[in-house]
Structure formats: structure tokens, C-alpha cells
Design a protein around this motif. Structure first.
Motif, PDB file in Angstrom:
ATOM      1  N   ALA A   1       0.817  -1.215   0.000  1.00 27.55           N
ATOM      2  CA  ALA A   1       0.000   0.000   0.000  1.00 27.55           C
ATOM      3  C   ALA A   1       0.852   1.266   0.000  1.00 27.55           C
ATOM      4  O   ALA A   1       0.356   2.336  -0.316  1.00 27.55           O
ATOM      5  CB  ALA A   1      -0.928  -0.005   1.201  1.00 27.55           C
ATOM      6  N   LYS A   2       2.120   1.146   0.357  1.00 23.28           N
ATOM      7  CA  LYS A   2       3.027   2.290   0.365  1.00 23.28           C
ATOM      8  C   LYS A   2       4.023   2.100  -0.778  1.00 23.28           C
ATOM      9  O   LYS A   2       5.044   1.426  -0.620  1.00 23.28           O
ATOM     10  CB  LYS A   2       3.739   2.399   1.702  1.00 23.28           C
ATOM     11  N   PRO A   3       3.739   2.692  -1.943  1.00 23.66           N
ATOM     12  CA  PRO A   3       4.503   2.394  -3.161  1.00 23.66           C
ATOM     13  C   PRO A   3       6.011   2.609  -3.059  1.00 23.66           C
ATOM     14  O   PRO A   3       6.776   1.831  -3.612  1.00 23.66           O
ATOM     15  CB  PRO A   3       3.894   3.330  -4.206  1.00 23.66           C
ATOM     16  N   ILE A   4       6.461   3.626  -2.358  1.00 21.58           N
ATOM     17  CA  ILE A   4       7.901   3.888  -2.297  1.00 21.58           C
ATOM     18  C   ILE A   4       8.607   2.801  -1.496  1.00 21.58           C
ATOM     19  O   ILE A   4       9.617   2.248  -1.933  1.00 21.58           O
ATOM     20  CB  ILE A   4       8.175   5.290  -1.721  1.00 21.58           C
ATOM     21  N   LYS A   5       8.064   2.457  -0.329  1.00 21.12           N
ATOM     22  CA  LYS A   5       8.664   1.381   0.473  1.00 21.12           C
ATOM     23  C   LYS A   5       8.620   0.060  -0.289  1.00 21.12           C
ATOM     24  O   LYS A   5       9.572  -0.714  -0.289  1.00 21.12           O
ATOM     25  CB  LYS A   5       7.939   1.235   1.814  1.00 21.12           C
ATOM     26  N   PHE A   6       7.486  -0.179  -0.927  1.00 18.46           N
ATOM     27  CA  PHE A   6       7.347  -1.404  -1.711  1.00 18.46           C
ATOM     28  C   PHE A   6       8.421  -1.479  -2.788  1.00 18.46           C
ATOM     29  O   PHE A   6       9.091  -2.497  -2.946  1.00 18.46           O
ATOM     30  CB  PHE A   6       5.963  -1.469  -2.361  1.00 18.46           C
ATOM     31  N   ALA A   7       8.572  -0.418  -3.556  1.00 21.67           N
ATOM     32  CA  ALA A   7       9.510  -0.422  -4.678  1.00 21.67           C
ATOM     33  C   ALA A   7      10.944  -0.658  -4.215  1.00 21.67           C
ATOM     34  O   ALA A   7      11.696  -1.407  -4.849  1.00 21.67           O
ATOM     35  CB  ALA A   7       9.406   0.889  -5.446  1.00 21.67           C
ATOM     36  N   ILE A   8      11.321  -0.043  -3.114  1.00 24.37           N
ATOM     37  CA  ILE A   8      12.692  -0.202  -2.615  1.00 24.37           C
ATOM     38  C   ILE A   8      12.932  -1.639  -2.156  1.00 24.37           C
ATOM     39  O   ILE A   8      13.921  -2.271  -2.536  1.00 24.37           O
ATOM     40  CB  ILE A   8      12.963   0.801  -1.477  1.00 24.37           C
TER      41      ILE A   8
ATOM     42  N   ALA B   1       7.467  -2.144 -12.867  1.00 22.20           N
ATOM     43  CA  ALA B   1       6.892  -2.230 -11.524  1.00 22.20           C
ATOM     44  C   ALA B   1       7.302  -1.018 -10.681  1.00 22.20           C
ATOM     45  O   ALA B   1       6.484  -0.457  -9.951  1.00 22.20           O
ATOM     46  CB  ALA B   1       7.321  -3.527 -10.836  1.00 22.20           C
ATOM     47  N   LEU B   2       8.561  -0.626 -10.808  1.00 26.44           N
ATOM     48  CA  LEU B   2       9.021   0.554 -10.060  1.00 26.44           C
ATOM     49  C   LEU B   2       8.331   1.827 -10.551  1.00 26.44           C
ATOM     50  O   LEU B   2       7.932   2.677  -9.750  1.00 26.44           O
ATOM     51  CB  LEU B   2      10.539   0.696 -10.178  1.00 26.44           C
ATOM     52  N   ILE B   3       8.184   1.960 -11.865  1.00 22.38           N
ATOM     53  CA  ILE B   3       7.511   3.145 -12.414  1.00 22.38           C
ATOM     54  C   ILE B   3       6.056   3.184 -11.973  1.00 22.38           C
ATOM     55  O   ILE B   3       5.550   4.231 -11.553  1.00 22.38           O
ATOM     56  CB  ILE B   3       7.633   3.166 -13.956  1.00 22.38           C
ATOM     57  N   CYS B   4       5.383   2.038 -12.059  1.00 26.77           N
ATOM     58  CA  CYS B   4       3.969   1.991 -11.650  1.00 26.77           C
ATOM     59  C   CYS B   4       3.804   2.286 -10.166  1.00 26.77           C
ATOM     60  O   CYS B   4       2.822   2.910  -9.755  1.00 26.77           O
ATOM     61  CB  CYS B   4       3.363   0.632 -11.980  1.00 26.77           C
ATOM     62  N   ALA B   5       4.755   1.839  -9.353  1.00 24.21           N
ATOM     63  CA  ALA B   5       4.655   2.057  -7.909  1.00 24.21           C
ATOM     64  C   ALA B   5       5.059   3.473  -7.516  1.00 24.21           C
ATOM     65  O   ALA B   5       4.360   4.123  -6.729  1.00 24.21           O
ATOM     66  CB  ALA B   5       5.536   1.049  -7.176  1.00 24.21           C
TER      67      ALA B   5
ATOM     68  N   HIS C   1       1.663   5.406  -8.907  1.00 27.22           N
ATOM     69  CA  HIS C   1       1.003   4.970  -7.664  1.00 27.22           C
ATOM     70  C   HIS C   1      -0.220   4.089  -7.971  1.00 27.22           C
ATOM     71  O   HIS C   1      -1.236   4.165  -7.288  1.00 27.22           O
ATOM     72  CB  HIS C   1       0.588   6.163  -6.800  1.00 27.22           C
ATOM     73  N   ASN C   2      -0.073   3.236  -8.982  1.00 27.29           N
ATOM     74  CA  ASN C   2      -1.168   2.366  -9.408  1.00 27.29           C
ATOM     75  C   ASN C   2      -0.863   0.948  -8.942  1.00 27.29           C
ATOM     76  O   ASN C   2       0.050   0.293  -9.446  1.00 27.29           O
ATOM     77  CB  ASN C   2      -1.329   2.419 -10.924  1.00 27.29           C
TER      78      ASN C   2
ATOM     79  N   THR D   1       1.101  -2.211 -10.904  1.00 28.07           N
ATOM     80  CA  THR D   1       2.291  -2.696 -10.205  1.00 28.07           C
ATOM     81  C   THR D   1       2.206  -4.197  -9.987  1.00 28.07           C
ATOM     82  O   THR D   1       3.180  -4.923 -10.212  1.00 28.07           O
ATOM     83  CB  THR D   1       2.449  -1.969  -8.854  1.00 28.07           C
ATOM     84  N   LEU D   2       1.055  -4.667  -9.577  1.00 28.11           N
ATOM     85  CA  LEU D   2       0.863  -6.100  -9.363  1.00 28.11           C
ATOM     86  C   LEU D   2       1.005  -6.882 -10.668  1.00 28.11           C
ATOM     87  O   LEU D   2       1.646  -7.938 -10.699  1.00 28.11           O
ATOM     88  CB  LEU D   2      -0.499  -6.358  -8.727  1.00 28.11           C
TER      89      LEU D   2
END
Length: 161
Positions: A57-64, A109-113, A117-118, A122-123
């Protein structure tokens, strides 16, 4: 043949090749250390990828976390064969498409997240990435791709006779 008289760390002994074909140097690892490094990197990468789903749910943390996990998982084989050999094998004609799709889906995936923020896109990019990684991995097993392709086709065949 003229050989420069340079100081070496091991005296004047020639550097031997180890079991995996890599020449021993300043940063050489034993075969057991390579296996441990491979296993630790792979497990850490998979754990990071799974943990990234918790913070989806938190795209930046997810992407990293997800990107770091991917780097660890894919880079784990560098412990076994070395980074140069791994890069050459990734760019083999047999694996180039899976490599490009994999790297593209990681970036997507990183761009989408991070940018869009989609979560749905991303999934989808993550699923594509995992499929490309599996397809890439199957390229190392003789006839595995053909077997999986035939199995998938037979499972999806809806022709009723």
C-alpha cells in the motif's frame, strides 16, 4: 616470454583455477563459501520480495524492498559462476528475451509504484516479472521450457473431441 616482476600476495605462485572455473584472486571464495553466499543471497532476496507485499500500500517502500529483493535473488548466481559469466549467460540468445522482459518488468513495476502509484499495474508488472524470472530459470534446465510449454498448452486446450 617476458614477465613483469610485480609483487604478488601469494609469492610467485601462479593463481590456480577453482572448481567453478573462476581464477583465484584477491576476492576469491571457496566452493563452500560460494554455495553459502548463493543460498543466503537467494533466501534474502525471496524474503525481501515477500516482505514487500506487506508494504504494498506504500509504493515507495514497496519499490525499494522489492527491487532490493530482486537484485539479491538474481545476483545470487554470481556467487556460483561469477558476475562476468552471469552477464554473458543472461545475454545468451537463448535467454535474451527472458532477460529483457524481466528487467523491463522490474523497471515497469518501479515506475507503476513510484510514479503512477497504481497498485493494479504494479501487481501485473510483478506477476510478469516473476513469470519472466521462472522462464529465465527454466532455460538452464535441458528441455524444461519445451516441457512447460507443452504442459501449459495441454492444460489450456479446450478442444473437446
Amino acid at each position: 616470454m617476458w614477465k613483469p616482476n610485480l609483487p604478488m600476495f601469494d609469492g610467485d605462485e601462479e593463481h590456480d583455477e577453482n572448481l567453478l572455473g573462476e581464477s583465484d584472486g584477491l576476492f576469491s571464495l571457496s566452493p563452500l563459501q560460494r554455495i553459502y553466499g548463493f543460498a543466503a543471497s537467494l533466501v534474502a532476496g525471496l524474503v525481501c520480495m515477500l516482505l514487500s507485499l506487506i508494504v504494498f500500500a506504500k509504493p515507495i517502500k514497496f519499490a525499494i524492498i522489492f527491487s532490493f529483493g530482486n537484485l539479491l535473488a538474481v545476483g545470487s548466481t554470481a556467487f556460483l559462476i561469477g558476475p562476468g559469466q552471469q552477464l554473458r549467460m543472461m545475454l545468451d540468445p537463448v535467454r535474451i528475451y527472458a532477460t529483457v522482459i524481466y528487467i523491463g518488468s522490474v523497471v515497469l513495476a518501479l515506475i507503476c509504484a513510484l510514479w503512477f502509484h497504481n497498485k493494479i499495474l504494479t501487481l501485473l508488472a510483478m506477476i510478469t516479472e516473476i513469470c519472466a524470472l521462472i522462464w529465465y530459470g527454466l532455460s538452464y534446465i535441458p528441455f524444461a521450457r519445451r516441457l512447460v510449454s507443452e504442459l501449459f498448452i495441454s492444460c489450456c486446450d479446450t478442444d473437446i473431441n
